[in-house]
Design an enzyme around this catalytic site. Structure first.
Site, PDB file in Angstrom:
ATOM      1  N   HIS A 101      33.795   6.261 -50.432  1.00 54.72           N
ATOM      2  CA  HIS A 101      34.873   6.748 -51.405  1.00 54.72           C
ATOM      3  C   HIS A 101      34.338   7.753 -52.549  1.00 54.72           C
ATOM      4  O   HIS A 101      34.633   7.599 -53.498  1.00 54.72           O
ATOM      5  CB  HIS A 101      35.398   5.532 -52.184  1.00 54.72           C
ATOM      6  CG  HIS A 101      36.193   4.516 -51.010  1.00 54.72           C
ATOM      7  ND1 HIS A 101      36.623   4.997 -50.064  1.00 54.72           N
ATOM      8  CD2 HIS A 101      36.329   3.226 -50.957  1.00 54.72           C
ATOM      9  CE1 HIS A 101      37.113   3.908 -49.356  1.00 54.72           C
ATOM     10  NE2 HIS A 101      36.740   2.997 -50.002  1.00 54.72           N
ATOM     11  N   HIS A 171      44.400   3.236 -51.699  1.00 58.00           N
ATOM     12  CA  HIS A 171      43.481   2.033 -51.518  1.00 58.00           C
ATOM     13  C   HIS A 171      44.118   0.641 -51.989  1.00 58.00           C
ATOM     14  O   HIS A 171      43.389  -0.164 -52.517  1.00 58.00           O
ATOM     15  CB  HIS A 171      42.232   2.085 -51.747  1.00 58.00           C
ATOM     16  CG  HIS A 171      41.224   1.055 -50.801  1.00 58.00           C
ATOM     17  ND1 HIS A 171      41.310  -0.358 -51.090  1.00 58.00           N
ATOM     18  CD2 HIS A 171      40.123   1.528 -50.372  1.00 58.00           C
ATOM     19  CE1 HIS A 171      40.222  -0.752 -50.597  1.00 58.00           C
ATOM     20  NE2 HIS A 171      39.518   0.312 -49.947  1.00 58.00           N
ATOM     21  N   GLU A 292      44.872   2.244 -45.306  1.00 61.73           N
ATOM     22  CA  GLU A 292      44.664   3.305 -45.999  1.00 61.73           C
ATOM     23  C   GLU A 292      44.646   4.609 -44.983  1.00 61.73           C
ATOM     24  O   GLU A 292      44.298   4.686 -44.122  1.00 61.73           O
ATOM     25  CB  GLU A 292      43.341   3.395 -46.172  1.00 61.73           C
ATOM     26  CG  GLU A 292      42.881   1.883 -47.413  1.00 61.73           C
ATOM     27  CD  GLU A 292      41.281   1.739 -47.177  1.00 61.73           C
ATOM     28  OE1 GLU A 292      40.499   2.696 -47.557  1.00 61.73           O
ATOM     29  OE2 GLU A 292      40.897   0.561 -46.754  1.00 61.73           O
TER      30      GLU A 292
END
Length: 326
Positions: A101, A171, A292
């Protein structure tokens, strides 16, 4: 519509909460990470998403909950990739071997600026400098988060001053029953292939058919306990906004996912542990699930995956809508 000071992070940074409302839906969005902290629906007595009451938890046990993650969502194997003949090494924040991420100080850990705020939507912006977490190029990112009817929408856009890689994703963790266990939810994902992963959850490079596997969600079925944290291959590139998934709780409440993105990461919350939650809850394994929408993970290292490079003059833009059907 309101903007209120929610609290301070341990380093003193202020975090504000934006309250949105439209139709039967109301939401709370934080300036930290553009986090969707809470989502409620009129007539439903519990939140539809998992969130933390204390802002400090979003840098700890509730990391990534409800946040916009990037500049590259999901994993980059070995924390490195080559772009235009040059190799870049990115922050090793996942098992000290890989990048997750966007690194340890990705977009979820940044304070976003409120560009505009109206009763039913907010636009937040931020900028990451060249070299941030090892990624090339200064990148400017915007997230428009809105409510309309019974839909929650995210339009994520970005531009960069040098070639870089970009994949942004919401998310959020969802629980349509409010029971703290989503294994009896039913799920449909309109994908004929998925990406197998190794022991570090990095794609192996294979694009495998879902037929005759536990990954075949082409028809609505119970999620169960198989342990999912995988990308489902929706398409080989960006497409017009279309329905790609449907989630239904035992309560009968359903959520349809529509997106322009080429990938959908389904994570069933297997690794959640003792996360302080909304309304006095504590979230454990399978308390919520994430759907996601994003580029395929490790795309910068996989020539056979859809291209995730963002070049100067180009605009990255993806839209996802979560529609709730009672």
């Amino acid at each position: 519509m309101s903007k209120t000071l929610l609290g301070n992070l341990p380093d003193g940074r202020e975090v504000h909460c934006l309250s949105l409302q439209s139709g039967r839906l109301s939401a709370k969005v934080l300036t930290l990470g553009a986090i969707l902290q809470d989502l409620r629906m009129e007539g439903v007595g519990y939140p539809l998403v998992l969130g933390a009451p204390d802002v400090a938890d979003y840098l700890g046990s509730a990391r990534y909950f409800g946040a916009i993650v990037g500049r590259f969502a999901n994993r980059i194997g070995e924390g490195r990739f080559t772009l235009d003949g040059k190799t870049y090494r990115t922050d090793l924040n996942f098992r000290d071997r890989h990048t997750l991420h966007g690194g340890g100080e990705g977009t979820d850990a940044q304070i976003w600026q409120v560009q505009s705020l109206s009763p039913d939507r907010a636009t937040l912006t931020m900028e990451l400098p060249d070299g941030h977490m090892g990624f090339p190029g200064r990148i400017r990112i915007a997230a428009e988060i809105g409510l309309a009817g019974d839909g929650l929408s995210f339009t994520l856009s970005a531009g960069a001053d040098a070639p870089t890689v970009c994949s942004l994703a919401h998310h959020g963790f969802f629980d349509l029953d409010g029971r703290g266990d989503i294994r009896n939810h039913s799920l449909m994902i309109d994908a004929g292939h998925y990406l197998p992963v190794d022991d570090d959850l990095i794609p192996t490079g294979e694009i495998r058919p879902v037929a005759d596997t536990d990954f075949d969600f082409r028809s609505l079925r119970r999620i169960g306990s198989a342990g999912y944290d995988h990308n489902f291959c929706l398409s080989e590139g960006q497409r017009p906004l279309r329905p790609v998934a449907r989630l239904t709780g035992e309560s009968g409440l359903s959520m349809q996912v529509e997106t322009t993105a080429c990938g959908l990461q389904f994570y069933d919350g297997t690794y959640m542990r003792d996360v302080p939650g909304l309304d006095g809850q504590s979230y454990g394994p399978h308390a919520g699930l994430a759907l996601e929408t994003q580029h395929w993970p490790d795309a910068p290292n996989r020539p056979g995956f859809p291209d995730a490079v963002l070049r100067p003059g180009q605009v990255y833009s993806e839209t996802t809508i979560y529609r709730f059907i009672a």
